[in-house]
Design a protein around this motif. Structure first.
Motif, PDB file in Angstrom:
ATOM      1  N   ARG A   1     -36.812  43.717  36.065  1.00 29.71           N
ATOM      2  CA  ARG A   1     -38.225  43.478  35.755  1.00 29.71           C
ATOM      3  C   ARG A   1     -38.364  42.433  34.642  1.00 29.71           C
ATOM      4  NH1 ARG A   1     -41.174  47.671  38.537  1.00 29.71           N
ATOM      5  NH2 ARG A   1     -43.147  47.411  37.470  1.00 29.71           N
ATOM      6  N   SER A   2     -37.527  42.535  33.601  1.00 31.04           N
ATOM      7  CA  SER A   2     -37.721  41.569  32.502  1.00 31.04           C
ATOM      8  C   SER A   2     -37.207  40.178  32.897  1.00 31.04           C
ATOM      9  CB  SER A   2     -37.138  42.086  31.202  1.00 31.04           C
ATOM     10  OG  SER A   2     -35.754  42.158  31.298  1.00 31.04           O
TER      11      SER A   2
ATOM     12  N   THR B   1     -39.792  38.595  35.107  1.00 35.69           N
ATOM     13  CA  THR B   1     -40.979  38.212  34.329  1.00 35.69           C
ATOM     14  C   THR B   1     -40.735  36.847  33.679  1.00 35.69           C
ATOM     15  OG1 THR B   1     -41.473  40.529  33.943  1.00 35.69           O
ATOM     16  CG2 THR B   1     -42.542  38.954  32.477  1.00 35.69           C
TER      17      THR B   1
END
Ligand code: KG4
Ligand code: ZN
Length: 359
Positions: free
Chosen positions: A307-308, A311
């Motif tokens: 997810r990071s 992003t």
């Protein structure tokens, strides 16, 4: 029956492709009224993987209570439903059959349309569901989009110009990323289900402690491969085996690792696994430079590092990143019902000859 033109349909979705028995009630493509998931993790834990016969029997016992609970929580009577949707492929055949037979029975008994949905494409709809956390539903995405499905059974890349027109552009040639996580967790002895536990452990480790391989495959390829990473982890943790196959004996065991060493292996594995994904996405963006949105779903989309890193990638490439809300990363029926709403709008229904397909 509802007036299709004047209001959004209320659709009941059923999901039973693997080891979750799930039912949800969704209005239109996004508004989730209820999302009930009965997980079977406890039943499969001691086998460190899903046992198909146990899974289908458990689906059979749970499906009707789960359907009833989804209707109750939604506050919707069965007679108020506009359609019944079901994930009918791919998956374990015995498990799928329970969901498909239940959906057909409901559609027939209620005299409502039946819509069979592809489970993998439904994972790409999950990022668009309203998780109820915000004050309003997410805006519809801009197209074209790239879609990434990362789960226990699949690691696939898609390109689409609208919600129903996904073209497969890359897939794993061996293990799925979730499978690799689960096997890595077994190697490191962190328990089942492996993915979330390994993710938590990795957050305490040094991701540069070990240099594990990131499979790039062919220069042009958008395919993935994770079996080499899993084997590299095994040999790094346990040493080179003596003997082959079932006879193989390793000089060391993961039982001898202390917490810091175990966390370092987990973090190094996670860096390699996630880098394999982001590299292919960058390649996908080179091939489809008109991409405006990135949709990401499947169990592994809950992973903190994925997810990071995604992003950061989306910010750099000016992409609208839609990650599945956490309740919709794992298998669920809200994604099935939500995707089915697009077919309902078109009047594109299945009949009672709909069957379950393993692939
Ligand atoms: O989408 P899913 O429920 O099942 C399939 O359709 O295959 O995904 C389950 C997979 C499992 O392999 C599980 O270990 C993995 O998703 N998973 C994770 C995380 N949460 C679940 N993998 C890595 N990090 C996580 N946080
Ligand atoms: Zn899935």
């Amino acid at each position: 029956m509802s007036d299709q033109a004047s209001r959004e349909p209320t659709i009941l979705g059923i999901e039973s492709s693997c080891d979750e028995t799930a039912c949800a009630v969704v209005v239109g493509a996004t508004r989730v009224l209820s999302n009930v998931v009965a997980t079977q993790h406890d039943l499969h834990e001691r086998y460190a993987g899903v046992v198909p016969e146990i899974a289908s029997r458990a689906h059979l016992e749970r499906i009707m209570p789960v359907v009833r609970e989804a209707l109750d929580r939604a506050g919707v009577a069965a007679s108020e439903l506009d359609a019944i949707a079901v994930g009918h492929r791919p998956g374990l055949i015995g498990s799928l059959l329970v969901g498909v037979s239940s959906a057909k029975t409901l559609a027939w008994a209620l005299d409502r349309p039946l819509i069979g949905v592809n489970h993998i494409l439904a994972h790409l709809h999950a990022p668009l569901l309203d998780d109820g956390a915000g004050s309003r539903a997410p805006d519809p995405p801009a197209w074209p989009a790239l879609g990434l499905v990362v789960s226990g059974g699949h690691t696939s890349l898609y390109h689409a110009t609208d919600p129903l027109a996904w073209e497969s552009i890359g897939r794993t040639i061996d293990d799925a990323i979730g499978e690799a996580y689960d096997k890595a967790a077994t190697i490191l002895r962190v328990g089942y289900p492996g993915g979330p536990r390994l993710d938590a452990l990795a957050q305490r480790g040094d991701d540069r402690a070990h240099d594990l391989p990131v499979a790039g495959l062919d220069r042009e390829s958008l395919d993935f491969s994770f079996s080499g990473l899993k084997t590299a982890l095994l040999y790094t943790v346990c040493g080179q085996p003596r003997g082959r196959g079932a006879e193989a004996r390793f000089p060391r065991s993961a039982d001898d690792l202390d917490d810091t060493a175990r966390a370092d292996f987990a973090a190094s594995f996670q860096r390699a696994a996630v880098t394999a994904i982001t590299r292919k996405l960058l390649r996908g963006l080179e091939r489809y430079p008109d991409t405006r949105t990135l949709l990401v779903g499947g169990g592994v989309s809950a992973n903190s590092r994925l997810r990071s890193d995604l992003t950061a990638l989306a910010a750099k490439h000016d992409l609208d990143l839609r990650l599945s809300p956490l309740p919709y990363c794992l298998d669920n029926a809200a994604m099935i019902a939500g995707l089915a709403a697009h077919r309902y709008e078109l009047g594109d229904f299945d009949d009672l000859t709909l069957t379950a397909h393993p692939s």
